[in-house]
Design a protein around this motif. Structure first.
Motif, PDB file in Angstrom:
ATOM      1  N   GLU A  17       0.897  -1.161  -0.047  1.00 15.00           N
ATOM      2  CA  GLU A  17      -0.048  -0.054  -0.003  1.00 15.00           C
ATOM      3  C   GLU A  17       0.974   1.335  -0.005  1.00 15.00           C
ATOM      4  O   GLU A  17       2.065   1.190   0.546  1.00 15.00           O
ATOM      5  N   PRO A  18       0.338   2.290  -0.657  1.00 15.63           N
ATOM      6  CA  PRO A  18       1.136   3.546  -0.630  1.00 15.63           C
ATOM      7  C   PRO A  18       1.520   3.888   0.858  1.00 15.63           C
ATOM      8  O   PRO A  18       0.591   3.872   1.732  1.00 15.63           O
ATOM      9  N   GLN A  21       2.096  10.425   0.272  1.00 14.28           N
ATOM     10  CA  GLN A  21       1.056  10.837  -1.006  1.00 14.28           C
ATOM     11  C   GLN A  21       1.748  12.267  -1.055  1.00 14.28           C
ATOM     12  O   GLN A  21       2.028  13.097  -0.169  1.00 14.28           O
ATOM     13  N   LYS A  46       6.146   2.658  -1.857  1.00 12.54           N
ATOM     14  CA  LYS A  46       5.230   3.146  -2.662  1.00 12.54           C
ATOM     15  C   LYS A  46       4.539   4.430  -2.389  1.00 12.54           C
ATOM     16  O   LYS A  46       4.233   4.600  -1.162  1.00 12.54           O
ATOM     17  N   SER A  48       1.791   7.586  -3.543  1.00 11.51           N
ATOM     18  CA  SER A  48       0.665   7.851  -4.352  1.00 11.51           C
ATOM     19  C   SER A  48       0.772   9.348  -4.694  1.00 11.51           C
ATOM     20  O   SER A  48       0.863  10.127  -3.707  1.00 11.51           O
ATOM     21  N   LYS A  78      -0.786   7.193 -11.224  1.00 14.01           N
ATOM     22  CA  LYS A  78      -0.193   7.990 -10.326  1.00 14.01           C
ATOM     23  C   LYS A  78       0.471   7.292  -8.872  1.00 14.01           C
ATOM     24  O   LYS A  78       0.259   7.700  -7.858  1.00 14.01           O
ATOM     25  N   LYS A  79       1.036   6.051  -9.166  1.00 13.36           N
ATOM     26  CA  LYS A  79       1.952   5.431  -8.193  1.00 13.36           C
ATOM     27  C   LYS A  79       3.170   5.509  -8.339  1.00 13.36           C
ATOM     28  O   LYS A  79       3.695   5.138  -9.884  1.00 13.36           O
TER      29      LYS A  79
END
Length: 96
Positions: A17-18, A21, A46, A48, A78-79
């Motif tokens: 999971e991101p 952000q 990761k 986002s 967008k990742k």
């Protein structure tokens, strides 16, 4: 990093999971420091990029990689996935 190593890291990142952000403020020094800290703790992260960010995710990935001395594993949509080789005594990921 060769293509086999990159493919291995992509596979590991697929289920992640991101953890960070990037929003409309784009990249700030505080954001860069947070990425650096996360890379030192995890080696593979990761990120986002939110919809309200006007910057290109590929450019953001390159800038973050340069500032944190890491490598861009991939940018899909967008990742962003970044990898930074850990210290020998704290290495978590063994590349093939």
């Amino acid at each position: 990093m060769n293509s086999k190593q990159r493919a291995y890291l992509k596979g590991l990142a697929m289920n992640m999971e991101p953890i960070l952000q990037v929003g409309k403020g784009s990249i700030s020094p505080e954001h860069t420091a947070a990425v650096e800290e996360a890379l030192n703790a995890r080696e593979l992260i990761k990120i986002s990029v939110l919809q309200n960010c006007a910057d290109d995710p590929k450019e953001i990935a390159q800038i973050l990689a340069e500032r944190t001395n890491s490598q861009v594993v991939q940018v899909i949509g967008k990742k962003i996935v970044l990898y930074k080789d850990g210290k020998k005594d704290k290495k978590k990921i063994q590349l093939p």
